[in-house]
Design an enzyme around this catalytic site. Structure first.
Site, PDB file in Angstrom:
ATOM      1  N   HIS A  50      -2.019 -14.665 -41.110  1.00  0.00           N
ATOM      2  CA  HIS A  50      -2.028 -13.796 -42.299  1.00  0.00           C
ATOM      3  C   HIS A  50      -0.642 -13.183 -42.533  1.00  0.00           C
ATOM      4  O   HIS A  50      -0.466 -11.962 -42.503  1.00  0.00           O
ATOM      5  CB  HIS A  50      -3.100 -12.693 -42.170  1.00  0.00           C
ATOM      6  CG  HIS A  50      -3.442 -12.068 -43.484  1.00  0.00           C
ATOM      7  ND1 HIS A  50      -4.673 -11.501 -43.744  1.00  0.00           N
ATOM      8  CD2 HIS A  50      -2.723 -11.915 -44.639  1.00  0.00           C
ATOM      9  CE1 HIS A  50      -4.696 -11.020 -44.985  1.00  0.00           C
ATOM     10  NE2 HIS A  50      -3.508 -11.265 -45.539  1.00  0.00           N
ATOM     11  N   ARG A 108      -8.119 -15.084 -49.120  1.00  0.00           N
ATOM     12  CA  ARG A 108      -8.794 -14.312 -48.070  1.00  0.00           C
ATOM     13  C   ARG A 108      -9.703 -15.266 -47.303  1.00  0.00           C
ATOM     14  O   ARG A 108     -10.276 -16.195 -47.890  1.00  0.00           O
ATOM     15  CB  ARG A 108      -9.653 -13.186 -48.675  1.00  0.00           C
ATOM     16  CG  ARG A 108      -8.865 -12.042 -49.264  1.00  0.00           C
ATOM     17  CD  ARG A 108      -8.319 -11.099 -48.187  1.00  0.00           C
ATOM     18  NE  ARG A 108      -7.608  -9.984 -48.774  1.00  0.00           N
ATOM     19  CZ  ARG A 108      -6.282  -9.928 -48.946  1.00  0.00           C
ATOM     20  NH1 ARG A 108      -5.516 -10.929 -48.567  1.00  0.00           N
ATOM     21  NH2 ARG A 108      -5.715  -8.856 -49.476  1.00  0.00           N
ATOM     22  N   GLU A 110     -10.580 -11.965 -39.001  1.00  0.00           N
ATOM     23  CA  GLU A 110      -9.254 -11.797 -38.379  1.00  0.00           C
ATOM     24  C   GLU A 110      -9.282 -10.620 -37.392  1.00  0.00           C
ATOM     25  O   GLU A 110      -9.914  -9.610 -37.695  1.00  0.00           O
ATOM     26  CB  GLU A 110      -8.216 -11.550 -39.484  1.00  0.00           C
ATOM     27  CG  GLU A 110      -8.041 -12.763 -40.364  1.00  0.00           C
ATOM     28  CD  GLU A 110      -7.175 -12.481 -41.599  1.00  0.00           C
ATOM     29  OE1 GLU A 110      -6.579 -11.388 -41.693  1.00  0.00           O
ATOM     30  OE2 GLU A 110      -7.112 -13.354 -42.464  1.00  0.00           O
TER      31      GLU A 110
END
Ligand code: NAP
Length: 313
Positions: free
Chosen positions: A279, A232, A261
């Site tokens: 991602h 993450r 993000e």
């Protein structure tokens, strides 16, 4: 089952939407003007939430649905769900472990190779007709000392792959893994970084792993070191990472995840020693179909009174 209200918090895989719509009374939050507008009319109908890393289940969301029984996340990570609140209210939680492990591990190795061998840059070199001279030499990945932060399902799959590249493997986790055989355990991440050439972050995000990669860890890895993050974004202190890359205190980075993000620090965009992906660690058709099946199977099991396939709570 067709009368059971299930709410998807945001758009996910098309096949997941289709499967949910064919079995349940599916509501799609993005078709409503706001969360408030939706919950005002439909709050009592919702018995299940399907969430993902983009829009999870915080305290407010959980409290908005008085008849909520289960939160099924289309992810293995759980950092976007208030597990404490779910536990308190007796709400079940399921996730999608294992089916995505291979893809995320593949992505970690792909990022490492892309950084060391400059794959995106050499691709551009050919496609933009710059191949009038030899491409500059790159750096070898095989045999580099790989340090893995979090030797869980994905971390172990990365270790297996990196070992096949002849890389000696070390790791840091909360506990030493007896099954990890020849891999060297470091109880302290600083020591892991100081003894690695590539640091791959693959742990889960929790209070203890927030910014687990800080300035000291980056400096311990040093100017020849490369960081790969498929965990993450919040595992890494991003401003510290950016300044280390800009100042040449870190050799390079391969990043699939970011702190905010989809916003990526501007400085990263111009750096030649950085490879960025949006991602997409688990985003293959095969894995997304498997994840969708698991989300649906968990909901069906719950509403049929059977044990969940992949329970968290
Ligand atoms: P997992 O099997 O539960 O492994 C998690 C690992 O994190 C374990 O090794 C655990 O160590 C370690 N860990 C947890 N807290 C720690 C701490 N305080 N200090 C050090 N290590 C700690 O989970 P997984 O299936 O491998 O998935 C790992 C993560 O990958 C997920 O949580 C998710 O955030 C991320 N992910 C990213 C993508 C992507 O698209 N980029 C896709 C899927 C998953 P112990 O075993 O010692 O407790």
């Amino acid at each position: 089952m067709e009368s059971i209200g299930v709410l998807m918090t945001c758009e996910m895989h098309g096949e997941l939407e289709e499967k949910l719509a064919s079995r349940f009374k599916l509501f799609k939050l993005w078709n409503y003007p706001s969360f408030q507008a939706f919950s005002k009319t439909h709050a009592n109908s919702i018995r299940a939430l399907v969430v993902n890393t983009k829009l999870g289940a915080d305290v407010n969301t959980i409290d908005s649905f008085p008849n909520l029984e289960i939160v099924s996340t289309y992810s293995v990570g759980l950092d976007h769900i208030d597990l404490k609140k779910c536990k308190e209210k007796g709400i079940r939680v399921s996730n999608t472990p294992d089916v995505l492990t291979d893809d995320v591990a593949d992505q970690a190795i792909a990022l490492a190779l892309a950084v060391f061998r400059k794959i995106p840059q050499s691709d551009r070199f050919v496609k933009t007709a710059m191949w009038t001279s030899d491409y500059p030499l790159t750096t070898k990945f095989s045999g580099k000392a790989v340090g893995i932060v979090g030797l869980g399902r994905i971390g172990s799959a990365i270790a297996k792959r990196a070992a096949a590249f002849g890389c000696p493997i070390s790791y840091h986790s909360r506990s030493e893994k007896p099954e990890a055989g020849p891999y060297k355990y470091y109880p302290n991440i600083l020591d892991l970084a100081a003894n690695s050439q590539v640091l791959i972050v693959a742990c889960s995000l929790n209070e203890q792993t927030y910014h687990i990669v800080n300035r000291n860890v980056i400096d311990a890895l040093g100017p020849e070191g490369v960081i790969v993050n498929i965990g993450r974004g919040k595992h890494i202190d991003e401003p510290e990472l950016v300044s280390a890359l800009v100042e040449g205190r870190l050799g390079g980075a391969g990043l699939d995840v970011f702190e905010n993000e989809p916003n990526v620090p501007e400085e990263l965009l111009g750096l030649e020693n950085v490879v960025l992906t949006p991602h997409v660690g688990s985003d293959t058709v095969e894995t997304c179909n498997d994840m969708a099946d698991l989300v649906v199977a968990n909901l069906e099991a719950h509403f049929l009174g059977k044990p969940l396939l992949t329970p968290v709570l």
